[in-house]
Design a protein around this motif. Structure first.
Motif, PDB file in Angstrom:
ATOM      1  N   GLU A   1      20.784 -41.974 -28.270  1.00 53.21           N
ATOM      2  CA  GLU A   1      20.963 -41.270 -29.544  1.00 53.21           C
ATOM      3  C   GLU A   1      19.899 -40.181 -29.706  1.00 53.21           C
ATOM      4  O   GLU A   1      20.194 -39.088 -30.203  1.00 53.21           O
ATOM      5  CB  GLU A   1      20.876 -42.256 -30.704  1.00 53.21           C
ATOM      6  CG  GLU A   1      21.975 -43.309 -30.707  1.00 53.21           C
ATOM      7  CD  GLU A   1      21.775 -44.344 -31.796  1.00 53.21           C
ATOM      8  OE1 GLU A   1      20.803 -44.211 -32.579  1.00 53.21           O
ATOM      9  OE2 GLU A   1      22.583 -45.289 -31.868  1.00 53.21           O
TER      10      GLU A   1
ATOM     11  N   GLU B   1      20.525 -36.098 -30.207  1.00 53.56           N
ATOM     12  CA  GLU B   1      19.956 -35.431 -31.380  1.00 53.56           C
ATOM     13  C   GLU B   1      19.006 -34.310 -30.961  1.00 53.56           C
ATOM     14  O   GLU B   1      19.000 -33.223 -31.557  1.00 53.56           O
ATOM     15  CB  GLU B   1      19.215 -36.452 -32.248  1.00 53.56           C
ATOM     16  CG  GLU B   1      18.457 -35.871 -33.437  1.00 53.56           C
ATOM     17  CD  GLU B   1      19.367 -35.250 -34.493  1.00 53.56           C
ATOM     18  OE1 GLU B   1      18.836 -34.602 -35.409  1.00 53.56           O
ATOM     19  OE2 GLU B   1      20.607 -35.417 -34.400  1.00 53.56           O
TER      20      GLU B   1
ATOM     21  N   ARG C   1      20.885 -31.240 -29.888  1.00 58.50           N
ATOM     22  CA  ARG C   1      21.469 -30.571 -31.062  1.00 58.50           C
ATOM     23  C   ARG C   1      20.414 -29.741 -31.785  1.00 58.50           C
ATOM     24  O   ARG C   1      20.649 -28.576 -32.136  1.00 58.50           O
ATOM     25  CB  ARG C   1      22.064 -31.611 -32.013  1.00 58.50           C
ATOM     26  CG  ARG C   1      22.758 -31.002 -33.229  1.00 58.50           C
ATOM     27  CD  ARG C   1      23.111 -32.061 -34.263  1.00 58.50           C
ATOM     28  NE  ARG C   1      21.919 -32.656 -34.848  1.00 58.50           N
ATOM     29  CZ  ARG C   1      21.181 -32.069 -35.800  1.00 58.50           C
ATOM     30  NH1 ARG C   1      21.513 -30.848 -36.237  1.00 58.50           N
ATOM     31  NH2 ARG C   1      20.133 -32.676 -36.301  1.00 58.50           N
TER      32      ARG C   1
END
Length: 329
Positions: free
Chosen positions: A274, A278, A281
């Motif tokens: 995760e 992230e 991004r």
């Protein structure tokens, strides 16, 4: 002079700061590391501290000092060796200076995928490598997932190995990392993690290589606007402990600590994926160009490293054992 100052600091640390404090029946282990508190590896260590407190009923605890509060990665290792610090997290690339076998992780494209890496780390090979540093007063406890390392650059994108020519690339104090960058045509430049942001700003180096969360949390993306996902190495992070402090624990305390460390590994691996998504991004939104090159071109450039490593019987054996674990279910 720098070494003299460091030696004085270590002596003072030994006098005023111990790696494990005891107050009555309660013991507190001090853990220092260089990461940001948002980093998934830091969160893994926080989870370990929570589980240890629960398991021991508060009799054995860990106090964490993040963000280089107690020194750089190399300095923290030295504090462990004299027992002035209880635990730290280091990259396997740094640890190879104390555990030569860890050099194997610096071989580019060693692992088929993350599952293959976990089979190696959790199996006999991983356990052997964790114990190798004990001759240097460092006990390996567990491996944390640090993903894959890729290049990020300031002045131009790297789309193929030739684009690294003439670029000064920051690496850890790791012989294997320097060998890899040279093989790809770059100029390896060892710089401590804490000094890297300024080095990038000032043009001392043209780029570096690391995993997505580290690229994000370090804010290096503010300077480097090109990130090439070649995933050349998968260097695990290693949770290590001072053997001086380890030996001061009784059998029950050791059991609590090892159980908490193992549970934190499972937790940290879950949150790592995760964190990678992230991070990519965030840096893209900040204007970083994400490049996905043909990895086979990079791999072809480092094949000679395998031939060189295999000249050492120990390295050859490790390579063969790691390759034998490919494609298992």
């Amino acid at each position: 002079m720098k070494n003299r100052v460091l030696n004085i600091a270590l002596i003072l640390a030994f006098v005023f700061f111990t790696g494990c404090d005891r107050t009555g029946d309660i013991r507190e282990i001090k853990l220092g590391h260089a990461l940001d508190t948002s980093h998934p590896v830091h969160k893994g260590m926080v989870y370990m501290a929570e589980r240890l407190k629960e398991k021991s009923g508060g009799k054995l605890t860990i106090k964490i000092y993040p963000g280089q509060q107690l020194g750089s990665e190399r300095e923290l290792v030295e504090l462990l060796q004299i027992g002035s610090l209880g635990m730290t997290k280091v990259s396997s690339g740094t640890l190879e200076n104390f555990a030569p076998g860890m050099k194997i992780f610096g071989l580019p494209f060693l692992f088929q995928d993350r599952d293959h890496a976990f089979r190696v780390l959790d199996g006999e090979v991983g356990q052997e490598l964790l114990s190798e540093s004990e001759d240097f007063w460092l006990k390996g406890l567990t491996f944390y997932d640090a993903g894959s390392r890729s290049f990020y650059t300031k002045t131009r994108p790297v789309k193929e190995p030739e684009d690294l020519k003439g670029l000064k690339v920051r690496v850890m104090e790791s012989a294997s990392a320097m060998d890899m960058v040279r093989a790809l045509g770059g100029s390896p430049t060892p710089i401590s993690w804490g000094e890297l942001y300024t080095a990038l700003q000032q043009g001392i180096v043209d780029g570096a290589e690391n995993n997505p969360p580290s690229f994000q949390f370090s804010r290096h993306y503010e300077v480097c606007k090109f990130y090439t996902i070649d995933e050349h190495t998968m260097l695990p992070d290693v949770l290590i402990m001072s053997t001086i402090v380890w030996k001061s624990l009784d059998d029950q305390e050791k059991q609590w600590l090892m159980e908490a460390a193992e549970e934190s590994t499972e937790y940290q691996r879950k949150i790592w994926k995760e964190a990678e998504e992230e991070a990519l991004r965030v840096v893209q939104e900040a204007g970083v160009e994400i490049i996905y090159p043909d990895k086979s071109e990079f791999k072809a450039k480092v094949d000679d490293m395998y031939d060189e490593y295999k000249k050492d019987n120990t390295m050859a054996d490790l390579i063969n054992r790691i390759e034998s674990l490919r494609n298992e279910n």
